[in-house]
Design an enzyme around this catalytic site. Structure first.
Site, PDB file in Angstrom:
ATOM      1  N   ASP A 180      -9.150  -3.975  -6.535  1.00 38.63           N
ATOM      2  CA  ASP A 180      -8.604  -3.175  -5.436  1.00 38.63           C
ATOM      3  C   ASP A 180      -8.452  -1.749  -5.957  1.00 38.63           C
ATOM      4  O   ASP A 180      -7.615  -1.480  -6.826  1.00 38.63           O
ATOM      5  CB  ASP A 180      -7.257  -3.735  -4.985  1.00 38.63           C
ATOM      6  CG  ASP A 180      -6.631  -2.940  -3.837  1.00 38.63           C
ATOM      7  OD1 ASP A 180      -7.179  -1.872  -3.468  1.00 38.63           O
ATOM      8  OD2 ASP A 180      -5.593  -3.385  -3.312  1.00 38.63           O
TER       9      ASP A 180
ATOM     10  N   SER B  49       0.828  -1.200   0.000  1.00 42.85           N
ATOM     11  CA  SER B  49       0.000   0.000   0.000  1.00 42.85           C
ATOM     12  C   SER B  49       0.871   1.263   0.000  1.00 42.85           C
ATOM     13  O   SER B  49       1.640   1.474  -0.937  1.00 42.85           O
ATOM     14  CB  SER B  49      -0.971  -0.058   1.187  1.00 42.85           C
ATOM     15  OG  SER B  49      -2.018   0.863   1.036  1.00 42.85           O
TER      16      SER B  49
ATOM     17  N   HIS C  29      -8.839  -4.588  -0.506  1.00 47.65           N
ATOM     18  CA  HIS C  29      -7.511  -4.120  -0.138  1.00 47.65           C
ATOM     19  C   HIS C  29      -7.022  -4.757   1.159  1.00 47.65           C
ATOM     20  O   HIS C  29      -5.812  -4.811   1.400  1.00 47.65           O
ATOM     21  CB  HIS C  29      -7.541  -2.590   0.010  1.00 47.65           C
ATOM     22  CG  HIS C  29      -6.189  -1.956   0.131  1.00 47.65           C
ATOM     23  ND1 HIS C  29      -5.284  -1.926  -0.903  1.00 47.65           N
ATOM     24  CD2 HIS C  29      -5.586  -1.323   1.173  1.00 47.65           C
ATOM     25  CE1 HIS C  29      -4.188  -1.295  -0.526  1.00 47.65           C
ATOM     26  NE2 HIS C  29      -4.340  -0.927   0.732  1.00 47.65           N
TER      27      HIS C  29
END
Length: 311
Positions: free
Chosen positions: A255, A159, A281
């Protein structure tokens, strides 16, 4: 009306970028953190021999970069405690258990890891957080490269951490990084917000979308109005350069961080799609639809073993 729908879409995407990591439930020697990037370690004929390496120098250093809210600036890089549910621990802990630190040094980036949004005005901005993280990674790379002349590197991030390490890989691969490209064995970016199809390698299923920072770049002024300090920087200039063949871009279908629709800012319909995909996610340790036959974290662990054991 269309402008209002666009604003709604942007707000929802920003909440996804800054907020998805907190939903994560996973299944399963010292360095100057703020040091400046190091100098190239190549030497010309006639130079003095390189000094002998300290005994603790590893063959490989694995640098791990957690996502938003999964780290802190004061965390222990060798025994992270800031968030026991950090996704990256499902990768680093198996590697630490498998190797002695004098052979494979696993270093986890300690950075603020925040994302200021409409729901978290008191937090550090996304720009400041990732700039802090980037500086610390470059400091660690330079410190080890200049101290341990034979050590090579593996980078892995999730991320916001994937954005940071993707930017570092871009700098290294285009000749402007803290270490030469030939000292990087591999890079794994999981849910990279600047992901592009055809840039780096995709070990998983085919994807049609792009990173949210690329999708939102055309309306960055609106993003800045809603969430100051969260610049949508678009694609990385030069891609990964010399590292393109060793960078793995891992992204779950739908995502919204890494597989966002290319017309993400154009209406309520897209916003609703992104909101529905929010949970994707947080499921990389259990989602079997990312890389067939395994999960993203297990794939990265096996991939890292292979790179380490290649000698």
């Amino acid at each position: 009306m269309r402008k209002a729908l666009t604003v709604v879409a942007v707000v929802l995407v920003l909440l996804l970028i800054g907020g998805s990591a907190i939903q994560w439930l996973r299944t399963a020697e010292n360095s100057p953190l703020g040091a400046a990037p190091g100098q190239d370690t190549e030497r010309t004929p006639g130079d003095e021999p390189l000094p002998q390496e300290p005994d603790w120098c590893p063959a490989v250093e694995v640098i791990s970069a957690p996502g938003t809210w999964e780290s802190s600036a004061t965390d222990d890089p060798f025994n992270p405690q800031a968030n026991p549910l950090s996704f990256m621990l499902s990768i680093t802990q198996p590697l630490q258990a498998a190797y002695d630190i004098n052979d494979v040094r696993v270093w986890t980036l300690p950075y603020t890891a925040q994302f200021q949004s409409v729901q978290s005005r008191g937090e550090m901005t996304y720009d400041d957080s990732r700039n802090e993280g980037t500086a610390k990674v470059n400091g660690e790379l330079a410190h080890i490269a200049n101290t341990c002349h034979s050590t090579e590197f593996i980078l892995a991030g999730f991320s916001q951490g994937a954005v940071i390490l993707g930017d570092v890989a871009n700098e290294i691969g285009t000749g402007h990084g803290a270490v030469p490209a030939d000292r990087v064995r591999g890079v794994a970016l999981i849910a990279d917000g600047r992901r592009e199809n055809g840039v780096g390698q995709n070990p998983g299923v085919e994807l049609g979308g792009i990173g949210a920072e690329i999708a939102l770049q055309p309306i960055d002024a609106l993003v800045q109005f809603i969430t100051p300090g969260a610049s949508m920087r678009g694609p990385r200039e030069g891609g990964f350069g010399a590292l393109d063949g060793v960078v793995q871009e891992i992204c779950a279908p739908s995502d919204a961080i890494c597989d966002a629709p290319q017309d993400i800012g154009n209406g309520l319909g897209r916003a609703q799609e992104l909101l529905a995909a929010n949970g994707v996610h947080a499921q990389y340790a259990s989602n079997g639809q990312v890389i067939p036959g395994t999960t993203a974290n297990q794939w990265v662990v096996d991939w890292a073993h292979g790179l380490i054991n290649q000698g």
